[in-house]
Design an enzyme around this catalytic site. Sequence first.
Site, PDB file in Angstrom:
ATOM      1  N   ALA A 122       0.844  -1.404   0.056  1.00  0.00           N
ATOM      2  CA  ALA A 122       0.096  -0.067  -0.002  1.00  0.00           C
ATOM      3  C   ALA A 122       0.724   1.213   0.067  1.00  0.00           C
ATOM      4  O   ALA A 122       0.433   2.379  -0.435  1.00  0.00           O
ATOM      5  CB  ALA A 122      -0.651   0.147   1.294  1.00  0.00           C
ATOM      6  N   LYS A 123       2.149   1.036   0.542  1.00  0.00           N
ATOM      7  CA  LYS A 123       2.999   2.295   0.651  1.00  0.00           C
ATOM      8  C   LYS A 123       2.416   3.435   1.242  1.00  0.00           C
ATOM      9  O   LYS A 123       2.552   4.757   0.610  1.00  0.00           O
ATOM     10  CB  LYS A 123       3.542   2.457  -0.805  1.00  0.00           C
ATOM     11  CG  LYS A 123       4.251   1.214  -1.200  1.00  0.00           C
ATOM     12  CD  LYS A 123       5.138   1.509  -2.769  1.00  0.00           C
ATOM     13  CE  LYS A 123       5.963   0.267  -2.835  1.00  0.00           C
ATOM     14  NZ  LYS A 123       5.344  -0.792  -3.403  1.00  0.00           N
TER      15      LYS A 123
END
Lengths: 273, 273
Positions: B95-96
């Site tokens: 998802a960063k």
Amino acid sequence: MTTQQLIEQIKIKKSFLAVGLDVDLDKIPPHLLELEDPIFEFNKAIIDATHDLCVAYKPNIAFFEAYGIKGWMALQKTINYINDTYPDIFTIADAKRGDIGNTSSMYAKAFFEDLNFDSVTVAPYMGKDSVEPFLAFENKHTIMLALTSNEGAFDFQTLLVDGKELYKQVLETSKTWKNSENLMYVVGATKAEYFTEIRKIIPDSFILVPGVGAQGGSLSEVCKYGMNDNIGLLINSSRGIIYASKGTDYAEKARAEALKMQQEMAEIVRLKF
Amino acid sequence: MTTQQLIEQIKIKKSFLAVGLDVDLDKIPPHLLELEDPIFEFNKAIIDATHDLCVAYKPNIAFFEAYGIKGWMALQKTINYINDTYPDIFTIADAKRGDIGNTSSMYAKAFFEDLNFDSVTVAPYMGKDSVEPFLAFENKHTIMLALTSNEGAFDFQTLLVDGKELYKQVLETSKTWKNSENLMYVVGATKAEYFTEIRKIIPDSFILVPGVGAQGGSLSEVCKYGMNDNIGLLINSSRGIIYASKGTDYAEKARAEALKMQQEMAEIVRLKF
């Protein structure tokens, strides 16, 4: 929405306020919890009560994702409501995304196409090819983190890279990217004294400024150092406006808080144009 | 899942493969598009065909968000399917994310509580207080970007900060954060020669390695420079496995590709333990 249209709205409304929609079910008036979609109902009331005082809404995506599918549905209803009811409002998906090119393309599709936001916030760490898929969209805006409002900004953003702070390097490098005229930047209100130097690098860009209110930043300080000829600032307030009251008068009290900020901004806009 | 349990799974399966689930409706076998939830059906078939050959699945969140509510529902069904059917699999929400503290808390809630992933990838740019809300979760893992697999990694990550590359600064600083024993890192397979220096800074941490396959990284090079006594690597392949065929044999072909990688890994695991 084009940058020019945004500037026109600032002139018309005498406001450069963005209202942040960080809806936490633990913080909204308890009577809303009985409704089918409390997040959307809360947002709708806040939007109806403040839309003439602000030029932008900034849903904070984390606060929707935390509620899973229901949250995502509330996000979709919220952005649709703004786009349908108040089409002159600039919308910001505060998502702070960024990934390799083909993945950033999917995020851009999510926020610009599926949800139809005008802009999305992105993180710079992964560099050019992580940001360009967002920049490729016509009349959409990419708002890149430069110097953020939190304490952790001093962990990496202000480290010296070849004698120059990393956030300045981010500003200078990103100016050279394709379609960089669609770039805006995030600079925290808690770092007002940094704006002078920042404006030397990006004199014309809009800057989204979080951190006024709950985080302690000052509107007048930010304006003093950060404004340009078109104002060039979107000042965000979230908690200070939307949680002004936990009673049934929450929308009214939110309007009162937004009005205070708009009135301060109106003085500034009148001097400018 | 604890780190020790992950290491046990690597020993048992003789594999340190993570399969990336980057499901693009334009790339999956066309016959699936007639189903009610083609994304989930695709994932389910891939998972059933490869679960004994890999130790982790890494849904890439962008590819779900791009499809709005349907995408989010497919994500929820996918993670539930993995957790219910193959509970020994380590799950990674790619998802960063990363934001100020109270917002990162909401992202942590979304991925660790609502969706019940074992780990989530985060970006370091906003510093300590943007990452610590993820680290606060017991037996959950935070995988921070260090040196990514894309070309843009050279825009900022390798700039010299006081004579040392930024990504090394990120590794060293983050080691001092609270609960840093729950930290893993992302280092791209396309940067295999950097692993020697990286291992000097984080000898014991697990490293998630994207970029083998479609992006051109080499498994043997990464292992040569990046392994530690517990293997310490999760090698991800996404497109090379899941899009091995666009026909009705896609799951079978995905298994064949995963098997090739697992067999190469089995040789390495046998030498190690």
